[in-house]
Design an enzyme around this catalytic site. Structure first.
Site, short mmCIF file in Angstrom:
data_model
loop_
_atom_site.label_atom_id
_atom_site.label_comp_id
_atom_site.label_asym_id
_atom_site.label_seq_id
_atom_site.Cartn_x
_atom_site.Cartn_y
_atom_site.Cartn_z
N SER A 32 7.33 7.54 4.10
CA SER A 32 7.46 6.30 3.33
C SER A 32 8.92 6.03 3.06
CB SER A 32 6.72 6.42 2.00
OG SER A 32 6.99 5.32 1.14
N TYR B 129 5.13 10.74 -5.80
CA TYR B 129 4.73 10.35 -4.45
C TYR B 129 5.95 10.34 -3.52
CZ TYR B 129 3.23 7.22 -0.66
OH TYR B 129 2.96 6.66 0.57
#
Length: 257
Positions: free
Chosen positions: A152, A166
């Site tokens: 990501s 995350y």
């Protein structure tokens, strides 16, 4: 329990974890269109996974769906054994399964939440990479292959005030991708990493803000969120022969962020 569609022998086989929705589903469909027989791994949503299988079959492709929790070692081993039995030799792995929990500042995080995220988002990638390497590596009698890890843009940006935990899991995936690419480069395996930015999937709902893209799109240079199909295109490229001299690389699909 596996959901099986009749699959003939094909040249290449791909496994997509978390393949029942979003980026995973889009990737499975694009790989099937490119001629892969695709195994769609899913955790809970059998109906969604089966719909992806049916969509692929309707386009003349080949696919199966296998349920497994890839955060659990025994489940990963079962997944790969069933894949071996149903499709044969694995050529491509897309590590995509992952979770996003509700937005939080670091000061409010608990060990239980942090451990859950790292177990699902990091340990699962290690386990699936291990099983893929054991099958692909020329050192183990394999014929080579390619792995793409879905990270990501959060690994670079940090996601302060929202998803710092995350983001940290995705930083770990970046390191895994680079290290593994060097470890298996001489064994016929290419390992690359795709880092999506703000993509229009239901993962934002998991984080507690379904309309997040509307809030943040003004800060994206391209002024819009990305589509799952755009990330899938990057993954498909890195798995393809067109990327045969690319390994240990990171492809950001983040609209310029």
């Amino acid at each position: 329990m596996a959901t099986v569609a009749k699959v003939a022998k094909v040249a290449k086989v791909a496994l997509v974890t978390g393949g029942s929705r979003g980026i995973g589903a889009a990737t499975a469909k694009q790989l099937a269109a490119a001629g892969y027989a695709v195994c769609i791994n899913y955790l809970h949503n059998h109906a969604a996974a089966q719909q992806v299988v049916q969509d692929i079959l309707a386009q003349g492709g080949q696919a199966i769906a296998i349920q497994a929790d890839v955060a659990i070692e025994s489940e990963v081993q079962r997944l790969f054994i069933e894949l071996d039995q149903q499709l044969g030799r694995l050529d491509a792995l897309v590590n995509n399964a992952g979770i996003l929990l509700p937005q939080s500042r670091l000061e409010d995080l608990t060990a239980e939440r942090i451990n859950r995220l790292f177990n699902t988002n990091v340990c699962s990638y290690f386990l699936c990479c291990r099983e893929a390497v054991l099958r692909m590596s020329t050192r183990h009698g394999g014929q080579g292959g390619a792995i793409v890890n879905v990270s990501s843009a959060a690994s670079r940006l940090g996601s302060p005030n929202e998803y710092i935990d995350y983001a940290a899991t995705k930083g770990a995936i970046d390191t895994l991708s680079k290290g593994l690419s060097l470890e298996v480069a001489e064994e016929g395996i290419r390992v690359n990493c795709v880092r999506p930015g703000f993509i229009d999937t239901d993962m934002h709902t998991d984080g507690g803000e379904p309309d997040r893209l509307q809030r943040v799109k003004a800060n994206i240079p391209l002024k819009r969120g990305g589509e799952a199909s755009e990330v899938a295109a990057a993954i498909s490229f890195l798995l393809s022969d067109a990327a045969s001299y690319i390994t240990g690389s990171f492809l950001d699909v983040a609209g310029g962020r």
